[in-house]
Design a protein around this motif. Structure first.
Motif, short mmCIF file in Angstrom:
data_model
loop_
_atom_site.label_atom_id
_atom_site.label_comp_id
_atom_site.label_asym_id
_atom_site.label_seq_id
_atom_site.Cartn_x
_atom_site.Cartn_y
_atom_site.Cartn_z
N ARG A 113 18.48 -37.43 -94.05
CA ARG A 113 18.35 -36.37 -95.03
C ARG A 113 17.10 -36.69 -95.86
O ARG A 113 16.86 -37.83 -96.19
CB ARG A 113 19.59 -36.33 -95.93
CG ARG A 113 20.88 -36.07 -95.16
CD ARG A 113 22.11 -36.03 -96.04
NE ARG A 113 21.98 -34.98 -97.05
CZ ARG A 113 22.03 -35.21 -98.37
NH1 ARG A 113 22.17 -36.45 -98.82
NH2 ARG A 113 21.94 -34.22 -99.22
N PRO A 114 16.25 -35.72 -96.17
CA PRO A 114 16.49 -34.28 -96.08
C PRO A 114 16.02 -33.60 -94.79
O PRO A 114 16.12 -32.39 -94.68
CB PRO A 114 15.68 -33.75 -97.26
CG PRO A 114 14.52 -34.68 -97.32
CD PRO A 114 15.04 -36.04 -96.95
N VAL A 115 15.50 -34.37 -93.82
CA VAL A 115 15.00 -33.75 -92.58
C VAL A 115 16.09 -32.93 -91.90
O VAL A 115 15.83 -31.87 -91.33
CB VAL A 115 14.46 -34.83 -91.63
CG1 VAL A 115 14.09 -34.24 -90.28
CG2 VAL A 115 13.24 -35.52 -92.24
N LEU A 116 17.32 -33.42 -91.97
CA LEU A 116 18.43 -32.74 -91.32
C LEU A 116 18.58 -31.30 -91.80
O LEU A 116 19.07 -30.43 -91.06
CB LEU A 116 19.72 -33.52 -91.58
CG LEU A 116 21.00 -33.02 -90.92
CD1 LEU A 116 20.84 -32.91 -89.42
CD2 LEU A 116 22.16 -33.95 -91.26
N ALA A 117 18.14 -31.01 -93.02
CA ALA A 117 18.26 -29.66 -93.56
C ALA A 117 17.52 -28.62 -92.74
O ALA A 117 17.84 -27.43 -92.77
CB ALA A 117 17.76 -29.62 -95.00
N PHE A 173 10.29 -32.65 -94.59
CA PHE A 173 10.87 -33.31 -95.75
C PHE A 173 10.91 -32.36 -96.95
O PHE A 173 11.87 -32.36 -97.72
CB PHE A 173 10.07 -34.56 -96.10
CG PHE A 173 10.36 -35.73 -95.20
CD1 PHE A 173 11.39 -36.61 -95.50
CD2 PHE A 173 9.62 -35.94 -94.05
CE1 PHE A 173 11.67 -37.68 -94.67
CE2 PHE A 173 9.89 -37.01 -93.22
CZ PHE A 173 10.91 -37.88 -93.52
N GLY A 174 9.87 -31.56 -97.09
CA GLY A 174 9.81 -30.65 -98.23
C GLY A 174 10.88 -29.60 -98.22
O GLY A 174 11.47 -29.28 -99.26
N TYR A 175 11.17 -29.04 -97.03
CA TYR A 175 12.21 -28.02 -96.95
C TYR A 175 13.55 -28.58 -97.41
O TYR A 175 14.30 -27.94 -98.16
CB TYR A 175 12.32 -27.50 -95.52
CG TYR A 175 13.40 -26.46 -95.35
CD1 TYR A 175 13.22 -25.15 -95.77
CD2 TYR A 175 14.64 -26.79 -94.80
CE1 TYR A 175 14.23 -24.19 -95.64
CE2 TYR A 175 15.65 -25.85 -94.66
CZ TYR A 175 15.44 -24.55 -95.08
OH TYR A 175 16.43 -23.62 -94.96
#
Length: 509
Positions: A151-155, A204-206
């Motif tokens: 997380r936060p890539v999983l988002a 990562f930003g999303y």
């Protein structure tokens, strides 16, 4: 060709095989998730500098063979002679990616690198989507699944499903490879490195900027995991005994794993009565899983919901495991595969999804193999499921990578669907995740008993649920356009130029 040249060629092919094996370590149980971001880089370099299309095909097929045989080594002892077929199919899967890589990066200009960062991930995702068809074994081993703990890539999965995660990972690998490609100019390297930064910032930003979904309530679930219990009556009794421990825990539902009831309660009134009594004793409904011959003579796997008043709801498994629960072309293949662990008799598939109601909570049930298909989870959310519950059993693969692979994928399914996901396994790894992919429960194979988890409820509709499989559709369109442009370019080329385009190159051979 001299012996020395042939030896060097096979040495490089051996490296491709090795790097394919290493990429598989990005998945559970090893969980070297960072390999998802860099593990393809050496392979892109090897494919791009292969020297000819034929050599690119060799290298990509051996890399795929290493990857799939390492990732699915738990399956091979159970398939017998089918292992040869699995090996051949696995070797073919990455060839389109290898050929496309060689075409675009053998002469790495800035324009070609920019094009490769779009086209190569599209080819990869198109192949992933194709091999995820249920008749080919389903959506196991998708590259995006390696990020289940990141997380936060999983988002990103909420935006485009596991497919968008795979696309981003491959694009980053291609961009990084361009930085190190021999023959690449400064502009090409800057384009590759710059796109890596942009893509990583997006991923990562999303996740960092995406607001957390609103929790609208919670449901308490008790999972029952008895481990390996031989004999149908003993297994049923073990589940009943563990279920009694849930009395007084305040749960909304008790969930048993796959094949927990090996006889049809409709044909065994005593079994139905004991299930109703169990529900009355613990003060909540019980979801069991029946794997038995029904009254119409067919063998089916069904989720059955029992309350104090008896049967309250049912779901019939729709997607069956090829060779494990049915045999394609049984008249032909059944005799060839005698002596293996293939299904002795085909199970019958169900037709429709179902929503089971526990008080005011709507549960979307799935059974084992169905858990790996993103579209089935999306379908349940569109039917207004509040949570999804999977009943599974991996007794045949006890102690193998299959168990954490299945459990970890639930994190991605939860983020994709925007609904908490609960997996209860007869013998394996039971788990639960919220809609952000946070782990709520994790019960490994060596743990037996019950687990209690408070599962948050959500109402958010994720972009992936709303838009569906827009990423593989777009990727397939990009791949088709790239193929069409290549064919058009070849047709326009003069005969001499066309020959020069496909002539094997000595460099890198």
């Amino acid at each position: 060709m001299s012996v020395g040249v042939r030896g060097r060629r096979w040495a490089v092919r051996g490296l491709a095989l090795l790097f394919g094996c290493l990429l598989a370590l990005a998945f559970p149980a090893v969980d070297a998730w960072w390999l998802g971001w860099v593990g393809l880089v050496p392979l892109v370099l090897l494919f791009g500098r292969a020297g000819s299309y034929g050599e690119a095909a060799w290298r990509s097929s051996l890399a795929a063979l290493g990857f799939f045989l390492t990732l699915f080594q738990w399956l091979l002892p159970h398939v017998g002679i089918l292992a040869l077929v699995v090996g051949v199919v696995a070797g073919v899967l990455w060839v389109p990616f290898g050929l496309a890589t060689h075409r675009l990066l053998r002469e790495p200009s800035a324009a070609r690198v920019a094009l490769a960062v779009v086209v190569l991930p599209s080819v990869w995702v198109s192949v992933e989507a194709l091999r995820s068809w249920e008749g080919l074994g389903g959506a196991w081993g998708l590259l995006g699944l390696t990020q289940w703990q990141v997380r936060p890539v999983l988002a990103v999965a909420a935006l485009g499903g596991v497919w968008l995660l795979s696309f981003v990972l491959v694009a980053v690998n291609v961009g990084l490879a361009a930085v190190f490609l021999p023959g690449a100019g400064r502009a090409a390297r800057l384009i590759g490195g710059g796109l890596v930064v942009v893509l990583a910032a997006f991923a990562f930003g999303y996740g960092l900027l995406r607001p957390e979904p609103v929790v609208t309530g919670n449901v308490r679930v008790v999972g029952v995991q008895p481990g390996v219990v031989y004999g149908g009556d003993a297994r049923f009794a073990a589940h009943l005994e563990l279920t009694r421990r849930a009395a007084g825990l305040g749960q909304n539902v008790v969930v048993w794993g796959e094949s927990s009831v090996p006889f049809d309660p409709a044909r065994r009134p005593d079994v139905a009565a004991r299930l109703a009594q169990a529900a009355a004793t613990v003060g909540s409904d019980v979801l069991v899983n029946v794997d038995a011959r029904a009254t119409d003579g067919r063998i089916m796997k069904t989720t059955q919901q029992y309350g104090p008043g008896g049967l309250a709801g049912m779901y019939e498994k729709r997607r069956l495991v090829p060779f494990g629960e049915y045999v394609p072309l049984r008249l032909l293949l059944g005799k060839v595969l005698q002596g293996t662990e293939i299904a002795k008799e085909d199970r019958a598939p169900g037709r429709d999804p179902a929503i089971l109601r526990v008080g005011g909570v709507r549960i979307g049930p799935l059974i084992s193999y169905e858990s790996i298909f993103p579209d089935m989870r999306r379908e349940l959310v569109r039917l207004h499921a509040d949570i999804t519950v999977v009943q599974s059993s991996l007794t045949s693969f006890d102690g193998t990578w299959a168990q954490p692979q299945q459990a970890s994928a639930e994190a991605v399914r939860a983020v994709e669907s925007g609904r908490s996901a609960v997996l209860v396994v007869l013998n394996g790894t039971s788990a639960a995740f919220d809609a952000q992919g946070r782990r709520l429960a994790w019960m490994p194979p060596d743990s037996h008993g019950i687990f209690v988890v408070d599962v948050p409820l959500y109402q958010e509709i994720t972009p992936y649920v709303r838009w569906g499989d827009w990423v593989p559709v777009t990727a397939s369109a990009i791949t088709a356009i790239a193929i069409a442009l290549l064919l058009a370019h070849t047709a326009r080329a003069r005969p001499g130029e066309g020959a020069a385009t496909v002539r094997p190159r000595r460099r890198g051979s």
